[in-house]
Design a protein around this motif. Structure first.
Motif, PDB file in Angstrom:
ATOM      1  N   ARG A   8      -5.102   7.823  -1.099  1.00  0.00           N
ATOM      2  CA  ARG A   8      -4.178   8.630  -0.314  1.00  0.00           C
ATOM      3  C   ARG A   8      -4.335  10.090  -0.700  1.00  0.00           C
ATOM      4  O   ARG A   8      -4.731  10.402  -1.827  1.00  0.00           O
TER       5      ARG A   8
ATOM      6  N   LYS B   1       0.845  -1.189   0.000  1.00  0.00           N
ATOM      7  CA  LYS B   1       0.000   0.000   0.000  1.00  0.00           C
ATOM      8  C   LYS B   1       0.882   1.241   0.000  1.00  0.00           C
ATOM      9  O   LYS B   1       1.988   1.215   0.546  1.00  0.00           O
ATOM     10  N   PRO B   2       0.433   2.350  -0.580  1.00  0.00           N
ATOM     11  CA  PRO B   2       1.184   3.595  -0.453  1.00  0.00           C
ATOM     12  C   PRO B   2       1.376   3.947   1.014  1.00  0.00           C
ATOM     13  O   PRO B   2       0.479   3.719   1.844  1.00  0.00           O
ATOM     14  N   HIS B   3       2.534   4.497   1.354  1.00  0.00           N
ATOM     15  CA  HIS B   3       2.866   4.698   2.767  1.00  0.00           C
ATOM     16  C   HIS B   3       1.897   5.644   3.464  1.00  0.00           C
ATOM     17  O   HIS B   3       1.695   5.553   4.674  1.00  0.00           O
ATOM     18  N   ASN B   4       1.281   6.567   2.719  1.00  0.00           N
ATOM     19  CA  ASN B   4       0.371   7.528   3.354  1.00  0.00           C
ATOM     20  C   ASN B   4      -1.097   7.234   3.057  1.00  0.00           C
ATOM     21  O   ASN B   4      -1.954   8.117   3.147  1.00  0.00           O
TER      22      ASN B   4
END
Length: 257
Positions: free
Chosen positions: A252, A73-76
């Motif tokens: 995000r 998943k995207p970190h944010n």
């Protein structure tokens, strides 16, 4: 102590049973026919239960584990999701001669305008080492006399609650095709009387397909979002087998400059 005694008893019984069947197998060529017939019946009954146990054990112990929600998943990301069809076994795993608006599970719906349906949908178990999703979806298309074919995936409330024009909505998928076709992904967001739509063509030259919908390019009314869904639109799908090994979503906030 009682548990230890039960385990020792089970081990002793198992050892005796193995020795007994090993002896029966060694003596099968010389045993009298009445004994051999009786042993064959018992062996078949035992084999049916053993095959059933092995089948279930292989399914449950094979990677990836049923119910897995693990994926990059995207970190944010403030929301991430894998639909139920790719997450766990469905009560009805497949259907044939699929009619339009038929649902497989609670989140995936097939739409088409065929007069005569030669379409099948089937949930399959992913057993490849590289698969993160426990299950996949296979769609077989034979003769196709319609003008459109699409799979619709309804996003859960968590996916569109608090959705803003500063969000990027991302879809990751692993897809296999028997022969190349064009596939489009269309994001639909219902806000009040309007439905915002963003369309992207899938780059099928990649093993891992990533599609991003930038809501900054929409006229989204953030205060009136009521629902969201994705259309996967298949162009010229006849005589093809399409396998969606995995399908995940995340969102995000866009980086502010």
């Amino acid at each position: 102590m009682a548990k230890l005694g039960e385990n020792l008893l089970d081990a002793a019984f198992y050892t005796r049973a193995i020795a007994k069947w090993a002896r029966n197998a060694r003596m099968a060529r010389t045993a009298d026919l009445s004994s051999l017939r009786r042993q064959r019946l018992r062996a078949r009954q035992l084999k049916a239960h053993l095959d059933h146990l092995i089948h279930i054990a292989d399914e449950r112990l094979a990677l990836p584990l049923t119910g897995s929600t693990s994926f990059p998943k995207p970190h944010n990301a403030d929301w991430a999701w894998r639909p139920e069809l790719w997450r766990g076994p469905l009560p009805v795993p497949g259907m044939s001669s699929v009619q339009t608006r038929s649902m497989l599970g609670n989140e995936v719906t097939l739409f088409h305008d065929c007069d005569f349906s030669e379409l099948t949908l089937r949930q399959l178990r992913n057993l490849r080492e590289e698969d993160l999703a426990p299950y996949g979806l296979r769609m077989d298309v034979f003769q196709f006399d319609g003008s459109f074919l699409s799979l619709v995936i309804d996003l859960p409330d968590e996916g569109f609650t608090g959705l803003k024009r500063t969000h990027l909505l991302r879809m990751d998928m692993i897809i296999e095709l028997e022969k190349p076709i064009e596939i489009f992904a269309r994001l639909n967001i219902k806000n009040g009387p309007n439905t915002e739509q963003i369309v992207r063509e899938l780059d099928l030259g990649e093993d891992q397909i990533v599609v991003e919908f930038d809501l900054a390019y929409s006229n989204l009314n953030e205060r009136r979002v009521e629902g969201a869904w994705i259309d996967l639109i298949f162009e010229g799908p006849e005589m093809n087998e399409v396998t969606l090994r995995d399908l995940t979503f995340s969102r995000r906030p866009r980086a502010q400059i």
